[in-house]
Design an enzyme around this catalytic site. Structure first.
Site, PDB file in Angstrom:
ATOM      1  N   GLU A  98     -19.477  -5.658  10.676  1.00 26.87           N
ATOM      2  CA  GLU A  98     -20.434  -4.876  11.457  1.00 26.87           C
ATOM      3  C   GLU A  98     -21.446  -5.760  12.185  1.00 26.87           C
ATOM      4  O   GLU A  98     -21.831  -5.472  13.323  1.00 26.87           O
ATOM      5  CB  GLU A  98     -21.169  -3.893  10.540  1.00 26.87           C
ATOM      6  CG  GLU A  98     -20.283  -2.795   9.973  1.00 26.87           C
ATOM      7  CD  GLU A  98     -19.567  -3.191   8.690  1.00 26.87           C
ATOM      8  OE1 GLU A  98     -18.834  -2.355   8.124  1.00 26.87           O
ATOM      9  OE2 GLU A  98     -19.739  -4.348   8.239  1.00 26.87           O
TER      10      GLU A  98
ATOM     11  N   ARG B 173     -25.692  -2.359   7.880  1.00 29.68           N
ATOM     12  CA  ARG B 173     -25.344  -3.757   7.634  1.00 29.68           C
ATOM     13  C   ARG B 173     -25.679  -4.651   8.817  1.00 29.68           C
ATOM     14  O   ARG B 173     -25.716  -5.872   8.676  1.00 29.68           O
ATOM     15  CB  ARG B 173     -23.851  -3.869   7.334  1.00 29.68           C
ATOM     16  CG  ARG B 173     -23.444  -3.211   6.031  1.00 29.68           C
ATOM     17  CD  ARG B 173     -21.977  -3.429   5.745  1.00 29.68           C
ATOM     18  NE  ARG B 173     -21.735  -3.325   4.309  1.00 29.68           N
ATOM     19  CZ  ARG B 173     -20.685  -3.843   3.683  1.00 29.68           C
ATOM     20  NH1 ARG B 173     -19.785  -4.511   4.362  1.00 29.68           N
ATOM     21  NH2 ARG B 173     -20.529  -3.696   2.396  1.00 29.68           N
TER      22      ARG B 173
ATOM     23  N   LYS C  20       0.854  -1.185   0.000  1.00 27.40           N
ATOM     24  CA  LYS C  20       0.000   0.000   0.000  1.00 27.40           C
ATOM     25  C   LYS C  20       0.895   1.242   0.000  1.00 27.40           C
ATOM     26  O   LYS C  20       1.808   1.368   0.799  1.00 27.40           O
ATOM     27  CB  LYS C  20      -0.900  -0.014   1.244  1.00 27.40           C
ATOM     28  CG  LYS C  20      -2.060   0.958   1.191  1.00 27.40           C
ATOM     29  CD  LYS C  20      -3.040   0.687   2.323  1.00 27.40           C
ATOM     30  CE  LYS C  20      -4.224   1.637   2.238  1.00 27.40           C
ATOM     31  NZ  LYS C  20      -5.232   1.353   3.284  1.00 27.40           N
TER      32      LYS C  20
END
Length: 620
Positions: A370, A398, A284
């Site tokens: 979640e 969610r 990244k």
């Protein structure tokens, strides 16, 4: 060619992926280098997601080079990895408009481009969608390929594993690229491993393996022996057989920055039948040292100078609501040994960095999960703890079933600190916190509070934390107004609104931080202004008293009008036959696109000027 594009001779020729595919393969590394430089320069001028895109440069080039996009389906998950994809698919010259009003959407968006197969904002949806597309492609019978790129934490969500389980079972042709930028197995990357990956994906190995399975399949003892031998052999050259157990052919891990190696491997895999996994290792922030060293800090950036060793420091400002919550969390943890805080992979965004450092035994990051976060909180509450679930408004969507079944029905004392409520801004429709009041208000047992400023936020968090049942405090993205903060032990009376000033004829009932925008209207029209504080329960006695002396009510909220706080007032007025006229001001029945918060509030006429204009028209 513009002066700027003159620095990118190859990239300037690529307005669509077909032009990329016309280049000889030995030019792909140069294309990748130009693409990385272009991304760096464009995002530094526009702001936006940064480190993730730098890590997917070579992968993006390889996928568009091998696959016939947009005929072939290419899905990105999470969506902020897709800036290089946007550049290669006709949006290169618009990149400086990304995340700005009327500009490019920050994520893949179907309305924006035929190359954006799935509109995405959060994460972990790609494999499910890809599996559906693979089934549809098989029915279509035109040899359409389906590829899902999943990474940047998206594989930590349960939905991804549900899709893997189903995909391995129904065995459709598809490729899942696992973009692993965690670097946890970086030692497996190298020339030997890449060579083995090409070998394992090639026709010789796969042909022998499939023929062996057919020949030996009718002899169970030999079949079992062959299977174990293959697993043992493969276990020596790849790190895991987990995906194989789910029914996928696993290849990798390979170097995600070796564009030619990836092209060779992906080309081999594109002809394989059945569900395939390609595991690539990327860095990244690749190619920009500061982002490589601190990918979290450089995940999303403001406008900055690429030659500088640090991002520009923002001007001193009032504390954000996320910071108000984080400070409250630390203060309450010192006072309450049973406090436990939970986040679904949003430590920085939710203001929990300091808490995680000071109270590691009380802090749980459950990854992008979640549903698990909410039911995990329920379990902690059953065990006698005082859990706080810190979650964004649009992420809580969610976990709606868990909120109802695992917390509310059982009346468990779980506090939901709901960040990014209301209009969020530049991340667009998937991130606007437009619906939480509407979907929570119908749930029994749930206490719902909306602070008008940072002091009220702190009071409500303490009130909800001490409440013997489920409670929610929803607060916006952005900063407070600069008021003094109360003591950590202070609370407010449940269901009690706060009358800011008394007026005549018109009562403005404000929910949350819209109070500041409503003040101008109250002052100019000599209206009564009320900080309602509670959406559930409403201050019913106050509403009855106001109806005796006022002919008009206006409700104001940063939530969808449909089913929101104003609807709660409407229902009460009708049920009690109160003689008042009603106007609800809030978000319309549409998905709110990206732009700054101020731009969106102005466009929707829910800023100070908009509220005043609507109020004047309403009262005649």
């Amino acid at each position: 060619m513009t002066t700027e594009l003159s620095h990118y001779p190859l990239l300037a020729q690529i307005d669509k992926p077909e032009q990329l595919r016309d280049l000889p393969q030995d030019k792909l590394q140069a294309v990748s280098d130009e693409l990385r430089s272009y991304l760096l320069n464009s995002v530094s001028k526009s702001s936006g997601h940064f480190a993730s895109g730098l890590g997917t440069i070579e992968l993006t080039v390889a996928l568009h080079y091998v696959y016939n996009t947009p005929f072939d389906n290419l899905i990105w998950d999470v969506g902020h990895q897709a800036y290089p994809h946007k550049i290669l698919t006709g949006r290169r010259d618009q990149m400086q408009s990304i995340r700005q009003k009327e500009g490019l959407h920050p994520f893949p968006w179907r309305e924006e481009s035929e190359y954006d197969v799935l509109s995405v904002g959060h994460s972990s949806t790609s494999i499910s969608a890809a599996l559906g597309m693979a089934v549809a492609a098989e029915k279509e019978d035109k040899n359409r390929k389906t590829v899902a790129v999943i990474g940047d934490g998206a594989m930590t969500a349960g939905m991804a594993f549900e899709a893997l389980n189903h995909g391995g079972d129904i065995h459709k042709d598809m490729l899942i690229v696992l973009n692993d930028n965690d670097m946890s197995i970086s030692e497996n990357v190298g020339a030997l491993n890449n060579h083995l990956a090409k070998l394992l994906s090639g026709s010789l190995y796969t042909g022998l393996r499939e023929k062996s399975k057919r020949i030996l399949g009718s002899i169970p003892p030999i079949k079992e022996l062959a299977s174990k031998a293959e697993e043992h052999l493969k276990g020596m050259v790849v790190p895991s057989t987990f995906f194989e157990e789910l029914g996928f052919n696993y290849i990798g891990p390979i170097d995600g920055h070796d564009v030619n190696g990836m092209v060779d491997t992906i080309r081999n895999m594109s002809s394989l039948k059945g569900p395939q996994i390609l595991h690539v290792i990327t860095t990244k922030g690749k190619g920009y040292e500061q982002a490589e060293q601190d990918p979290i800090k450089y995940h999303a950036v403001p406008k900055f100078d690429p030659s500088s060793e640090s991002l520009p420091k923002s001007a001193p400002s009032l504390p954000s609501y996320s910071n108000i919550f984080g400070n409250w969390l630390c203060d309450m943890a010192e006072a309450d040994d049973k406090l436990v805080a939970i986040t679904p992979a949003m430590r920085e965004g939710s203001g929990m960095v300091e808490f995680s450092r000071r109270f590691p035994d009380k802090y749980f990051d459950v990854a992008i999960a979640e549903q698990h976060a909410v039911t995990f909180g329920a379990g902690l509450a059953i065990g006698g703890n005082n859990p706080v679930v810190a979650i964004y408004s649009s992420f809580l969507q969610r976990a709606y079933d868990q909120l109802i079944h695992d917390v509310a029905i059982q009346n468990l004392p779980v506090l939901f600190a709901i960040d990014r409520a209301g209009v969020v801004g530049a991340d667009g429709a998937t991130h606007q916190g437009a619906f939480d009041l509407s979907f929570m208000r119908c749930i029994p047992n749930l206490l719902i509070m909306c602070p008008s400023n940072e002091a009220e936020c702190r009071l409500m968090l303490s009130t909800g934390h001490k409440h013997n049942g489920p409670a929610a405090v929803r607060y916006p993205r952005g900063n407070g107004i600069g008021v003094d903060l109360p003591n950590i032990a202070d609370t407010i009376e449940i269901g009690k609104a706060n009358v800011i000033n008394n007026g005549e004829k018109l009562a403005i009932l404000s929910f949350g931080t819209m109070l500041t925008a409503a003040e101008q209207t109250a002052n100019e029209l000599n209206a009564t202004l009320v900080d309602m504080r509670f959406v559930k329960p409403l201050d019913q006695s106050l509403l009855i008293e106001l109806a005796k002396t006022h002919s008009h009510f206006i409700t104001v909220e940063d939530n969808a009008i449909a089913g929101g706080a104003g609807s709660a007032v409407n229902e009460f007025v009708l049920a009690n036959q109160l003689d008042v006229k009603l106007l609800n001001i809030g978000l319309p029945d549409e998905f709110i696109k990206h732009g700054t918060q101020d731009e969106i509030h102005t466009e929707l006429a829910i800023d100070s000027a908009g509220i005043l204009a609507k109020a004047k028209q309403f009262i005649g």
